[in-house]
Design an enzyme around this catalytic site. Sequence first.
Site, PDB file in Angstrom:
ATOM      1  N   ASP A  12       0.827  -1.209   0.000  1.00 34.88           N
ATOM      2  CA  ASP A  12       0.000   0.000   0.000  1.00 34.88           C
ATOM      3  C   ASP A  12       0.866   1.266   0.000  1.00 34.88           C
ATOM      4  O   ASP A  12       2.022   1.247   0.424  1.00 34.88           O
ATOM      5  CB  ASP A  12      -0.904  -0.026   1.246  1.00 34.88           C
ATOM      6  CG  ASP A  12      -2.057   0.947   1.123  1.00 34.88           C
ATOM      7  OD1 ASP A  12      -2.393   1.342  -0.013  1.00 34.88           O
ATOM      8  OD2 ASP A  12      -2.623   1.327   2.159  1.00 34.88           O
ATOM      9  N   HIS A  29       2.136   3.393  -8.891  1.00 37.87           N
ATOM     10  CA  HIS A  29       1.989   1.962  -9.201  1.00 37.87           C
ATOM     11  C   HIS A  29       3.155   1.472 -10.066  1.00 37.87           C
ATOM     12  O   HIS A  29       3.646   0.357  -9.893  1.00 37.87           O
ATOM     13  CB  HIS A  29       0.664   1.690  -9.918  1.00 37.87           C
ATOM     14  CG  HIS A  29      -0.545   1.987  -9.066  1.00 37.87           C
ATOM     15  ND1 HIS A  29      -0.632   1.635  -7.743  1.00 37.87           N
ATOM     16  CD2 HIS A  29      -1.711   2.619  -9.359  1.00 37.87           C
ATOM     17  CE1 HIS A  29      -1.804   2.028  -7.261  1.00 37.87           C
ATOM     18  NE2 HIS A  29      -2.469   2.625  -8.220  1.00 37.87           N
ATOM     19  N   LEU A 123      10.507 -21.072  -3.960  1.00 36.57           N
ATOM     20  CA  LEU A 123       9.550 -20.128  -3.363  1.00 36.57           C
ATOM     21  C   LEU A 123       8.186 -20.190  -4.063  1.00 36.57           C
ATOM     22  O   LEU A 123       8.118 -20.205  -5.293  1.00 36.57           O
ATOM     23  CB  LEU A 123      10.126 -18.704  -3.507  1.00 36.57           C
ATOM     24  CG  LEU A 123       9.217 -17.554  -3.071  1.00 36.57           C
ATOM     25  CD1 LEU A 123       9.115 -17.480  -1.551  1.00 36.57           C
ATOM     26  CD2 LEU A 123       9.729 -16.218  -3.624  1.00 36.57           C
TER      27      LEU A 123
HETATM   28  C1  FPP Z   1      -2.180   0.335  -3.096  1.00 31.92           C
HETATM   29  O1  FPP Z   1      -1.734   1.625  -3.337  1.00 31.92           O
HETATM   30  C2  FPP Z   1      -1.687  -0.559  -4.098  1.00 31.92           C
HETATM   31  C3  FPP Z   1      -2.431  -1.125  -5.051  1.00 31.92           C
HETATM   32  C4  FPP Z   1      -3.883  -0.890  -5.212  1.00 31.92           C
HETATM   33  C5  FPP Z   1      -1.866  -2.007  -6.020  1.00 31.92           C
HETATM   34  C6  FPP Z   1      -0.527  -2.604  -5.693  1.00 31.92           C
HETATM   35  C7  FPP Z   1       0.117  -2.776  -6.961  1.00 31.92           C
HETATM   36  C8  FPP Z   1       1.404  -2.709  -7.239  1.00 31.92           C
HETATM   37  C9  FPP Z   1       2.480  -2.620  -6.232  1.00 31.92           C
HETATM   38  C10 FPP Z   1       1.811  -2.713  -8.645  1.00 31.92           C
HETATM   39  C11 FPP Z   1       1.336  -3.941  -9.358  1.00 31.92           C
HETATM   40  C12 FPP Z   1       2.462  -4.795  -9.583  1.00 31.92           C
HETATM   41  C13 FPP Z   1       2.395  -6.005 -10.090  1.00 31.92           C
HETATM   42  C14 FPP Z   1       3.642  -6.685 -10.403  1.00 31.92           C
HETATM   43  C15 FPP Z   1       1.145  -6.680 -10.342  1.00 31.92           C
HETATM   44  P1  FPP Z   1      -2.789   2.799  -3.276  1.00 31.92           P
HETATM   45  O2  FPP Z   1      -3.012   3.276  -4.649  1.00 31.92           O
HETATM   46  O3  FPP Z   1      -4.009   2.341  -2.546  1.00 31.92           O
HETATM   47  O4  FPP Z   1      -1.986   3.832  -2.454  1.00 31.92           O
HETATM   48  P2  FPP Z   1      -2.615   4.953  -1.507  1.00 31.92           P
HETATM   49  O5  FPP Z   1      -3.106   4.223  -0.282  1.00 31.92           O
HETATM   50  O6  FPP Z   1      -1.440   5.811  -1.232  1.00 31.92           O
HETATM   51  O7  FPP Z   1      -3.703   5.623  -2.267  1.00 31.92           O
END
Ligand code: FPP
Length: 254
Positions: A12, A29, A123
Amino acid sequence: MERVKHIAIIMDGNGRWATMRNRPRVWGHIRGSANVASIVEEADRLGIKALTLYAFSSENWSRPFSEVRVLFSLLKKFIKRERARIINNKIRFKIIGDISELPQGTQELIRELEQTTAYNQGLKLTFAFGYGGRAELVYAMNQFITQNPGQKINEKDLSNGLYCPDLGDVDLLIRTGGDCRISNFLLWQLAYAELFFTQTKWPDFSPAEFSRIVDFVTRRERRFGTIGEVSDLNEAQKLAERNRVTINQQLGTH
Ligand code: FPP
């Protein structure tokens, strides 16, 4: 805990990481997805048996479709980029969740890599994508009801009906980004997990911090294991004091 075997991570903080830098959320992202491989590599180096990463929750469908599309394309790029390394390192790759809305080409890449690595003994790398913990429990129960009409379900039946039963219980859940929630992630598997919340936002989460958390949790569990030797109130108070210090240490890690 003698050994942390299964680690789950809620990655997150990408959006805030980007917003703080005056960049669009999707930039977070993109940087976040670039960080995944180094954490996978570190998990492998530490001898972790299973790593489950929350990449797209069922709730994420409510985000603007432009953002959703970027997340889809990052998964596709990750698979293309990391395929050879996953195979060479004997990693078993799997996705849990509903990927039926992903472009056909991406679904095919996923299935191909899942099949190619299905018998790998290294893994177990699992992405939760289009995933919801409650939906997984409903799925497991429905499977059971269909196969065993009229019978009562027990814990073992439910565990066996999950999307990927051989992952087993989670030993340690890490959530980056500072929020202290589990957000419908692996509800059944987290029953006895250690929970660790760090302020670090996912794009900044380093292999060194990851390794420190694993080490911290392993040592914390060993100390708490002394509870069986507590014989009087005095000892109990000392233990409580130790716990308080440990929690302060946890708060001081970021
Ligand atoms: C939360 O950040 C994260 C996500 C919704 C997606 C997590 C995805 C990745 C790390 C990239 C995808 C990678 C692969 C390899 C599939 P948020 O947008 O909710 O952050 P915020 O809480 O700051 O708004």
